[in-house]
Structure formats: C-alpha cells, structure tokens
Design an enzyme around this catalytic site. Structure first.
Site, short mmCIF file in Angstrom:
data_model
loop_
_atom_site.label_atom_id
_atom_site.label_comp_id
_atom_site.label_asym_id
_atom_site.label_seq_id
_atom_site.Cartn_x
_atom_site.Cartn_y
_atom_site.Cartn_z
N ASP A 98 -2.03 3.31 -1.06
CA ASP A 98 -2.54 4.09 0.07
C ASP A 98 -1.39 4.78 0.82
O ASP A 98 -0.39 5.13 0.21
CB ASP A 98 -3.34 3.16 0.99
CG ASP A 98 -4.50 3.88 1.65
OD1 ASP A 98 -4.23 4.76 2.47
OD2 ASP A 98 -5.67 3.56 1.35
N SER A 144 -14.13 3.78 1.76
CA SER A 144 -12.76 3.28 1.89
C SER A 144 -12.74 1.83 2.34
O SER A 144 -11.84 1.08 1.98
CB SER A 144 -12.01 4.08 2.96
OG SER A 144 -11.58 5.29 2.44
N HIS A 202 -4.58 3.85 7.52
CA HIS A 202 -5.60 3.56 6.52
C HIS A 202 -5.24 2.35 5.65
O HIS A 202 -6.04 1.42 5.51
CB HIS A 202 -5.77 4.83 5.66
CG HIS A 202 -7.01 4.85 4.85
ND1 HIS A 202 -6.99 4.73 3.48
CD2 HIS A 202 -8.29 4.98 5.21
CE1 HIS A 202 -8.22 4.80 3.03
NE2 HIS A 202 -9.04 4.95 4.05
#
Ligand SMILES: [Ca+2]
Ligand SMILES: [Ca+2]
Ligand SMILES: [Ca+2]
Ligand SMILES: [Ca+2]
Length: 778
Positions: free
Chosen positions: A204, A423, A245
C-alpha cells in the site's frame, strides 16, 4: 445365641468391600468400536483426554494382503473391504501398543484415533501399560505410516473482553446489534488461534510501524519501501493527508490487543509488514517486485487497490506483474504459494464490474468484495463472476464503518471509526487467512481458495444466488458468500491438500462473427471430452476462463455469458453503461469461479449479445467476435471426493477437531532461497547503465589517446612516405574518431592491420571491463 453369626457378617462385609475396590481399580472395559466419529456426539470420547490419544495413519498393505485378511466372505466393493481391513489393522495396532482403537477419524481413510486406557495411578493395569511404550510400538509398526501424540495444549482462554477502548465499536468482530452479522472470530481466539507464526504484508502507501497498535506486531523483515528504495515503509505525509490507507489496513489485520489503545486486529497474534509502493508512480516492474518482496517471510499479500474504478477501464497486471503473481504462487511460502488477497473494487456507483479488473480476474488472487453491517451489497461494491467471497465494510450514510488503527501523522489520531470500501474488506479476509495458516501452515494457495468456497455462507436473500452442479451457492454480488473465521479455521484443521493444478485449453477459435442485437445472441460451443482430459487427468473444475477478441464501437453494450456443462451461467462480461470505449477487447481473459467443484467434462457454451441503445449513433455499428478460447483449471479430485470433502468440512464445524489436538501431517516445504536479487530493480538497472556509460567513455578516451600517440609516432618516423591508400571503412565503435582521423591523413595498408589489432585489443579490454562491471552488479 447371636454371636456365631457376627464373624460371618464381618466376612461378608469385607468380601463385598474388596470386590468394590477391585472393580474401581480395574480398567473400564469398553468394546472397541470401529465406527466413524460422526456417530459419537463428543470427540474425542471423554475417556480419551488430551495426552492420552494417538492419531495414526495406517497403511492397508497390498491388495493380496487385503484378500488374505478380509477373506472371500466380503463380496462388497474394494473400498469397503479396504475400510474393514484398515479397521482390523487399527485394532491390532492398538492392541499391540497397549491402546484402544476409537475408530476412524472423520472421513479420513486410514486415520485412526487410539486411546491409552489410564486407570488410577498405581493400579495393576497402570503398571502393565507403563511397560508398553506406545511410541516405540507405533514407530516400529510396519502398518503405521505416521503417528502423533496429543500434546497438552495451553487452555488458558484469552479474554475477549479487551481493554482497548474502541474494541466495543468493532462490530465486524462481534456484532451485538445484528447477531450473526460479523466474521465469527471470537471462538477462534478463545482457542488461542490468533495468527501466530504467520506474516501478512500490506502492499500500500506505507505502514506507520511505530504506531502503538502496530509496533509490537511489526515485521521489519517482511517490509520494504519501493517508492524511496529503502527498507523502511513509513508513510510520508502529503498535501492531501491521505497516506493513512496502509496503516489502517495493517491495524485491521494485526492491531495489538489489551494495550488500552484503539482497537484489535482480526489476527492479532500475526506479524504485519508493509510494502510502500502506492505513494509514487507505479510501474509494471515495481509491481512485480512488490508481489514477490520477501516472499519467504510474507505469507499473505493484502492488496486494497487496483485499476481505476470509473466504469470504463479495462486493465490489470501487465506482463511482469502477471509473471510475479504466477511466480509467487509457485515459489512463495516455501512452495505452498503466496496468498494474494485483492479487493474487488469500489466502482459500484459507476456500474463497474470486477471482471474488467485483471487483479480480481486472476486465478492467483482471492477476490474479496464487501457487504455492509446488514449483510447487503453496498452502493460502491462491484460484482463479478470471479468474486470468491465477501466480508464486512462500510455501507450507506447511516451504517457503521470499520473501526481500526489510523496513522498519527498530520491530523491523524492513531485510531479511526471510518475505514471504508472494499479496501477495508480485503485486509479482514487476509487476517482470516492468517488464522487458517496458523492451524495448518502447509495449506497451498489453492487449498485456501477451496476452503473459502467450501465454507463461505449465504447472506443477503436479495442477491442472485445460484446453486452449481457441485452444490455450492454463488452470487455475482457476494461470491460464495460471507467469510466466516470459525468455519474457515475448522475446515483448515481437517483439510488435506488438493491434488496439483492442471489445466486444459481449447484451440483458439477464429470467428469473425457478428454480434446480434439482444435478445438475439451469438452462440458458440466447445465440447470437452474424456479423451481431452485424459492427459491432464482433470476431473473437477476450479476457475474457468475465456479469452476473447471483440471489436465494438461501444464495448460496454456487449454482454458475454458462459454456461458450464452443469447449466450454471456466469456473466463473465457484464454490461457497463459508461464504457463507450471503441477499442473493444483485445485478448482479454474473463474468468469465473461459479463452476467450482463441478465435473470438467461436457459442453461449454458462450453467449454474446449486443444491448444496443437505439438512439446512439456512435454505438450503431455491429460488433464482431474475432476469436475466442476456453481454459479450464482444476485437478484430478473426483466429483465424489468433492462431495466427501463437503461432508468432512461440515462435520468439522462442531469444533471437535479444533478442540482436540488432532493434526494432519504437514510436509516441510521446499528449500527456496529467501530472496533472489532481481536484476530488474530500478537501482540495479541504473547502476548497470552508469557502468556501461563509463566503460564506453573510457574506451573512447583510451582509443583516442593511443591512436593520437600512434599518429604522432608515425609522423615522426615515416614523414614524407605518403602514398595513395584505401580508406579504412571497417566499422568500429568510435565512428566519430575514425572520421577525425580521415581528415588528418590516409592510412597505409600495413599500418591498417596493426590498427585493427589495436582496436580489437581495446574492444576486448572494454568488454572485460563491462563483464567485470556486470559481475559486480549481480
Ligand atoms: Ca522509506
Ligand atoms: Ca489496541
Ligand atoms: Ca473496478
Ligand atoms: Ca481472483
């Protein structure tokens, strides 16, 4: 007189007490039952507690042996005879080892549970049984292939009432509002299954590994920063403040429990690593490096990203990325295969479909979609035929999102209640796979996919559930259904590895056939016969893929449906209203998991139709199917074996195998070097380029210097000896140098030879320098 009776009474009293004492001391004699455990409500039987049971795998010996032992009375089929024969062997082995045969373990042919009969300490039977060492007997026994003793497991229950302030809000772990709508993990934790020994890597935008909820579970060995090319994947704060994230995903997987901070991860006993790759331009080669980074350390790759979810993109991994995924499942995790978990995408509002996303579509990935806290498909979720399963995430405005760790940089507080989208679903799935791998580390990448198909549960009654020929329910919206940690782990416990992967490919059918307007359809069929499958030995299906080349003025209007021999239909190419791309599909591979477990043999049908918009001029032209090919993936597992496994998995759901110390043997895996230095990393390429440039300049300079010295010398000794000569037109590296020399003078014949020699020597010297350079670089 009454006195003569008194001693008789005492004698009777003494005799009865002695008999009672004897009875309590003697071992309880229960008949040895060769019945399967399905008939016994609790397993192992109470008389056979931990540290008293031995699991053995027996060898039935030759068929001749079976004939001899079973006798001619048995007219039934071979299998039954074999089973009776094995029962007899089990009884014999048990007797010789001083144990008691408790029967076959579930559906596992040849696997038996033998119990030691342990009466009270100091009894006669105890003294006798201590003389016979079951381990010695089992180790030496010719019929025993493998045995394992129950070990006393630490039974201390982990408190599920964590002190982490946000744990009560983690509804996806324990839904108190809508009972049953969570991942069903607490029972697994109570049995100390928390992902220990497993590493999950978050591919990520970085992982804040100094975070209070991550630090203790962080794996620096599995981490890397491909954006900055250093081992530290710490996220970089940016203007949008959105590099949080990866940290959020890492927290979902392995947030540290009971540290009075934020939340708890699904697999809080596992290690979590980070590969920073999304904070910069992502190239095919970078992606390829990411997919195999530390592939003997990282077991599971959690990828919550993909191509643009705009409803008109058709993209996936490019050649290097594809090769890396394939290499990962072959060589990763000691050859058991890296587990790639990918999010199905968030383009639901644009009518996007994950079969246009090559990462989801790939057979090497576990494609995970999302459902909201009510078990329904959220507005953003995408559907597709290659979807394997779903798990929880955010929904509409009024529905709860995922509570997890957050970065503490910029405006981050270290904890968030609003992690959303598919996600957030993929890391939960990755965490659940970590729990499975703790229980059974040798599960292959395909075993994990199988177990998901076998254990996921139907949710959402409004979805398009279809039951396939093998009895599996699948919907384009939810795959095989909700991932359930309890079911996954219990199935993993009894799961024997599936036979190796085989494939079958049809020939490429050149067509040039027009695609008619719906409701008319272009229909093509392909028959797969027994003879076709003989070579590979394929019996049952896993993934089925169709590769097509189609031209169309607005490709989103085309719908492609595949019908498997059982009759189940898969919308492999769904309509997408926004996709008006005139490029069509160039060798695009669509895949489906909807035929999982079905028989591979039979007729496959492709149906293509054009859902034209009557008003659109742009889309008026007729589309054409140029060519297509069918690829089947599966194994030699027979249809009846699929059914047997389904029964075994359901039988395991009571938790009886998880509660016992039962374990199947696990091979050690292949000895694969922990890291092969890839010649494709950008750094090594840059280094090689630099070295090449240096070598070239050096050779040019040296040639120039030597040549000039040569001319100077010749000028000194041979002045005035000029005569007409041919120009040396042989090609040399230093083309500019040669021209410069031509201006100076014309060469002599004899001198030309020596000049060539000199240049040849220089050439080889330059090569040596290059070779040396290359050796240093590799
Ligand atoms: Ca870094
Ligand atoms: Ca915590
Ligand atoms: Ca998408
Ligand atoms: Ca997939």
């Amino acid at each position: 007189m009454a006195t003569p009776y008194f001693p008789t009474f005492l004698l009777l009293l003494f005799l009865s007490s002695f008999t009672l004492l004897l009875l309590t001391l003697l071992p309880s004699v229960s008949p040895s039952l060769p019945s399967s455990f399905s008939s016994s409500p609790s397993w192992p039987s109470p008389s056979c507690g931990p540290a008293q049971a031995w699991a053995v795998r027996l060898d039935a010996g030759s068929s001749h042996d079976i004939e001899d032992n079973a006798g001619s009375d048995y007219e039934d089929n071979n299998k039954e005879r074999r089973s009776v024969h094995l029962d007899a062997i089990a009884n014999r082995v048990a007797e010789q080892a001083g144990l008691q045969n408790q029967g076959q373990i579930g559906q596992l042919e040849g696997h038996y549970l033998l119990c030691s009969v342990k009466p009270g300490r100091g009894s006669f039977a105890d003294i006798w049984s201590e003389r016979v060492q079951p381990a010695d007997v089992l180790a030496a026994h010719p019929h025993v292939l493998w045995y394992s003793k129950d070990r006393v497991l630490s039974r201390s229950k982990r408190s599920v009432a964590f002190n982490d302030p946000h744990y009560p809000k983690q509804w996806h772990l324990h839904n108190d509002l809508n009972k049953g709508l969570d991942i069903n993990v607490t029972g697994v934790w109570e049995r100390n299954i928390t992902g220990q020994g497993v590493t999950v890597v978050v591919v990520d935008d970085g992982v804040e590994h100094t975070h209070q909820d991550i630090q203790a579970n962080y794996s620096p060995e599995g981490s890397y920063d491909l954006n900055s090319n250093d081992p530290d994947p710490m996220p970089h704060p940016d203007v949008h403040s959105d590099n949080h994230h990866g940290t959020r995903c890492a927290g979902e997987i392995a947030a540290v429990p009971n540290n009075s901070f934020c939340a708890v991860g699904v697999a809080y006993g596992s290690k979590v690593a980070g590969i920073r790759v999304l904070d910069g331009p992502l190239t095919d080669s970078l992606e390829a490096v990411a997919f195999n980074k530390h592939y003997q350390v990282n077991d599971i790759y959690s990828c919550s990203w993909g191509p643009d979810d705009d409803g008109h993109t058709v993209d996936g991994p490019h050649p290097l990325g594809k090769a890396a995924l394939q290499y990962g499942v072959i060589a990763g995790r000691k050859g058991f295969g890296s587990i790639f978990v990918v999010a199905s995408g968030n383009g639901g509002q644009y009518n996007d479909n994950c079969n246009y996303d090559g990462y989801a579509n790939s057979i090497y990935t576990i494609t995970v979609g999302a459902v909201d806290e009510n078990g329904r498909m959220p507005f953003y979720a995408e559907e597709c035929a290659s979807m394997l399963a779903v798990t929880f995430s955010s929904g509409g405005n009024k529905l709860r999102s995922i509570v997890t760790s957050d970065w503490s940089m910029q405006h981050g507080t270290g904890c968030t209640e609003s992690h959303t989208g598919t996600s957030a679903a993929a890391p939960l799935a990755a965490g659940m796979v970590a729990l499975m791998l703790q229980v059974r580390p040798c599960l292959s990448w395909r075993d994990v996919q199988h177990i998901i198909a076998f254990t996921a549960t139907k949710c959402d009654s409004t979805a398009d559930w279809g039951r396939n020929g093998a009895g599996f329910y699948h919907s384009h919206q939810h795959g095989f259904g909700l991932l359930n940690a309890w079911r996954l782990v219990n199935a993993a416990k009894v799961w024997e590895s599936v036979p190796f992967l085989v494939s079958y490919q049809s020939s490429t059918n050149k067509e040039d056939a027009s695609i008619p307007t719906y409701p008319d359809q272009l229909i093509r069929t392909w028959k797969v016969t027994t003879a076709d499958l003989k070579q590979s030995g394929m019996e049952t299906l896993e993934h089925v893929a169709v590769t097509v080349t189609i031209t169309h003025p607005c490709r989103g209007n085309v719908e492609i449906v595949l019908v498997c021999p059982s009759g189940i239909t898969s919308v492999i190419g769904a309509r997408r209203a926004i996709d008006r791309d005139p490029a069509g599909y160039q060798d695009w591979t669509f895949s489906t998991v909807r035929c999982w477990g079905e028989k591979a043999e039979g007729q496959y049908m492709l149906k293509i139709s054009d859902h034209k918009e009557p008003t659109s001029k742009q889309c008026a032209a007729v589309g054409v199917l140029k060519q297509w090919a069918l690829t089947l993936y599966g194994s030699s597992m027979t249809f009846s074996e699929v059914k047997e496994r389904q029964m075994l998995v359901e039988e395991a759901m009571s938790g009886k195998y998880l509660d016992s110390s039962f374990s199947l043997p696990c091979p050690p895996g292949l000895n694969i070097p922990s890291e092969i230095v890839s010649p494709f990393t950008s750094n090594s390429l840059k280094f090689l380029l630099l070295l090449g440039c240096f070598a070239l300049f050096w050779s040019l300079y040296y040639t120039l210097e030597v040549s000039l010295a040569h001319i100077y010398l010749r000028g000194l000794f041979c002045m005035g000896k000029r005569r007409g000569a041919h120009r040396n037109r042989r090609g040399h590296r230093g083309r500019g140098l040669e021209e410069a020399m031509e201006d100076e003078e014309e060469e002599e014949d004899e001198d030309r030879d020596s000049g060539v020699e000199l240049l040849t020597v220089l050439d080889s010297e330059a090569k040596v320098a290059l070779l040396n350079g290359e050796r240093t670089a590799t």
